[in-house]
Design an enzyme around this catalytic site. Sequence first.
Site, mmCIF file in Angstrom:
data_model
loop_
_atom_site.group_PDB
_atom_site.id
_atom_site.type_symbol
_atom_site.label_atom_id
_atom_site.label_comp_id
_atom_site.label_asym_id
_atom_site.label_seq_id
_atom_site.Cartn_x
_atom_site.Cartn_y
_atom_site.Cartn_z
ATOM 1 N N TYR A 163 0.840 -1.215 0.000
ATOM 2 C CA TYR A 163 0.000 0.000 0.000
ATOM 3 C C TYR A 163 0.866 1.253 0.000
ATOM 4 C CZ TYR A 163 -3.903 3.051 1.463
ATOM 5 O OH TYR A 163 -4.868 4.041 1.539
ATOM 6 N N ALA A 166 2.747 1.766 -3.336
ATOM 7 C CA ALA A 166 1.870 2.205 -4.436
ATOM 8 C C ALA A 166 1.485 3.668 -4.257
ATOM 9 C CB ALA A 166 0.628 1.322 -4.483
ATOM 10 N N LYS A 167 1.193 4.066 -3.026
ATOM 11 C CA LYS A 167 0.762 5.456 -2.782
ATOM 12 C C LYS A 167 1.913 6.422 -3.030
ATOM 13 C CE LYS A 167 -3.530 4.587 -1.707
ATOM 14 N NZ LYS A 167 -4.594 4.926 -2.661
HETATM 15 N N1 LIG Z 1 -10.229 6.104 4.277
HETATM 16 C C1 LIG Z 1 -9.004 6.479 4.539
HETATM 17 O O1 LIG Z 1 -8.650 6.683 5.709
HETATM 18 C C2 LIG Z 1 -8.026 6.715 3.422
HETATM 19 C C3 LIG Z 1 -6.852 7.422 3.705
HETATM 20 C C4 LIG Z 1 -5.952 7.664 2.688
HETATM 21 C C5 LIG Z 1 -6.208 7.219 1.403
HETATM 22 N N2 LIG Z 1 -7.338 6.514 1.155
HETATM 23 C C6 LIG Z 1 -7.555 6.083 -0.239
HETATM 24 O O2 LIG Z 1 -8.778 6.560 -0.718
HETATM 25 C C7 LIG Z 1 -9.302 5.670 -1.701
HETATM 26 C C8 LIG Z 1 -10.724 5.305 -1.344
HETATM 27 O O3 LIG Z 1 -10.711 4.628 -0.095
HETATM 28 P P1 LIG Z 1 -11.975 4.529 0.838
HETATM 29 O O4 LIG Z 1 -11.509 4.810 2.201
HETATM 30 O O5 LIG Z 1 -13.115 5.279 0.287
HETATM 31 O O6 LIG Z 1 -12.241 2.944 0.714
HETATM 32 P P2 LIG Z 1 -13.577 2.103 0.713
HETATM 33 O O7 LIG Z 1 -13.134 0.714 0.928
HETATM 34 O O8 LIG Z 1 -14.582 2.707 1.620
HETATM 35 O O9 LIG Z 1 -14.120 2.288 -0.773
HETATM 36 C C9 LIG Z 1 -13.374 1.827 -1.855
HETATM 37 C C10 LIG Z 1 -14.280 1.610 -3.044
HETATM 38 O O10 LIG Z 1 -13.467 1.102 -4.104
HETATM 39 C C11 LIG Z 1 -14.100 -0.036 -4.663
HETATM 40 N N3 LIG Z 1 -13.082 -0.932 -5.214
HETATM 41 C C12 LIG Z 1 -12.238 -1.764 -4.549
HETATM 42 N N4 LIG Z 1 -11.489 -2.463 -5.404
HETATM 43 C C13 LIG Z 1 -11.863 -2.063 -6.648
HETATM 44 C C14 LIG Z 1 -11.462 -2.441 -7.954
HETATM 45 N N5 LIG Z 1 -10.535 -3.397 -8.158
HETATM 46 N N6 LIG Z 1 -12.034 -1.837 -9.004
HETATM 47 C C15 LIG Z 1 -12.997 -0.895 -8.813
HETATM 48 N N7 LIG Z 1 -13.433 -0.515 -7.603
HETATM 49 C C16 LIG Z 1 -12.867 -1.098 -6.538
HETATM 50 C C17 LIG Z 1 -14.878 -0.669 -3.515
HETATM 51 O O11 LIG Z 1 -15.920 -1.503 -3.984
HETATM 52 C C18 LIG Z 1 -15.372 0.584 -2.789
HETATM 53 O O12 LIG Z 1 -16.603 1.023 -3.314
HETATM 54 C C19 LIG Z 1 -8.348 4.478 -1.721
HETATM 55 O O13 LIG Z 1 -7.444 4.637 -2.800
HETATM 56 C C20 LIG Z 1 -7.621 4.573 -0.401
HETATM 57 O O14 LIG Z 1 -6.369 3.995 -0.450
HETATM 58 C C21 LIG Z 1 -8.251 6.251 2.128
#
Ligand SMILES: NC(=O)c1ccc[n+]([C@@H]2O[C@H](COP(=O)([O-])OP(=O)(O)OC[C@H]3O[C@@H](n4cnc5c(N)ncnc54)[C@H](O)[C@@H]3O)[C@@H](O)[C@H]2O)c1
Length: 257
Positions: A163, A166-167
């Site tokens: 993770y 990639a980020k």
């Molecule tokens: N929530 C956090 O604290 C946080 C912090 C930093 C970065 N992020 C990043 O933000 C982005 C969204 O995360 P989130 O927290 O909303 O996650 P989440 O799990 O709530 O939502 C992710 C969504 O992506 C979809 N998904 C997963 N794999 C997929 C694929 N192969 N193809 C298409 N869709 C797919 C899932 O079905 C879901 O609807 C991610 O890239 C995550 O790494 C999240």
Amino acid sequence: MVLKDRVAIVTGASSGIGRGIAVEFAREGAKVVVADVQEAPKQGKYHEQDVTTPTVEEIEKLGAEGLFIQTDMSDDSQVERLIQAAVAHFGELDILVNNAGIHIPGTSQDITIADWDKVVGVNLRGIFVATKLAIPHLTKSQYGRIIQIASVHAFGGGGGPAYASAKAALVNMVRDTALEVGGYGVTSNAICPGYIETAIQDYLTPDQIQEASERTPIPRFGLPRDIGRASVFLASDDAEWITGASLLVDGGYVAGL
Ligand SMILES: NC(=O)c1ccc[n+]([C@@H]2O[C@H](COP(=O)([O-])OP(=O)(O)OC[C@H]3O[C@@H](n4cnc5c(N)ncnc54)[C@H](O)[C@@H]3O)[C@@H](O)[C@H]2O)c1
């Protein structure tokens, strides 16, 4: 309405941050393609327990147009179909937000090599493929925008070997893409969220949630809307000269590292 009639693809937009971005884009008049492996929103253990409506329904409630396209971002042919179907439906593409992401917790000794491939397949490779296939359309737009959703884990250890790698890669990918597309007036930026209230946090223990919250200088977790509003800004005309940048939207989390 700062995005009136712009056509946007937001990946992973059925839940969490992507949903927040899609809804804020719709509020600003954009036509939004919701790309996700599933149409139903995820319900988390800690957050978003009550979210049930598909994102397109929320978009339509705001008087905007939405379209769901089932897409696995780690499958090249599905990504290709997504871009083609979005352009065929709305006639153009102005904004690509690569938000879909997954997290598999554990150290290099805990996760398998297949796990590493899985995370990097969605969080990096799929983003490259979508960006590559979207650029020929974005360069035809007067308002082309690429927004990659990275993380505070791009800037420090602790996110796990797949993770975090990639980020961090996305932070440099947006700079490279910025050079490629700048001549067309297309911008390429990343947003690096801190801890946001979504179902992705289900792997954390309540103690870890508490600790992350206490380490955030503005004393609350972020909401999908916080990332949605930052995305609206980067997609808007106000940000037309911002490119190659990574915007922390983290309540000050990285400031304290
Ligand atoms: N929530 C956090 O604290 C946080 C912090 C930093 C970065 N992020 C990043 O933000 C982005 C969204 O995360 P989130 O927290 O909303 O996650 P989440 O799990 O709530 O939502 C992710 C969504 O992506 C979809 N998904 C997963 N794999 C997929 C694929 N192969 N193809 C298409 N869709 C797919 C899932 O079905 C879901 O609807 C991610 O890239 C995550 O790494 C999240």
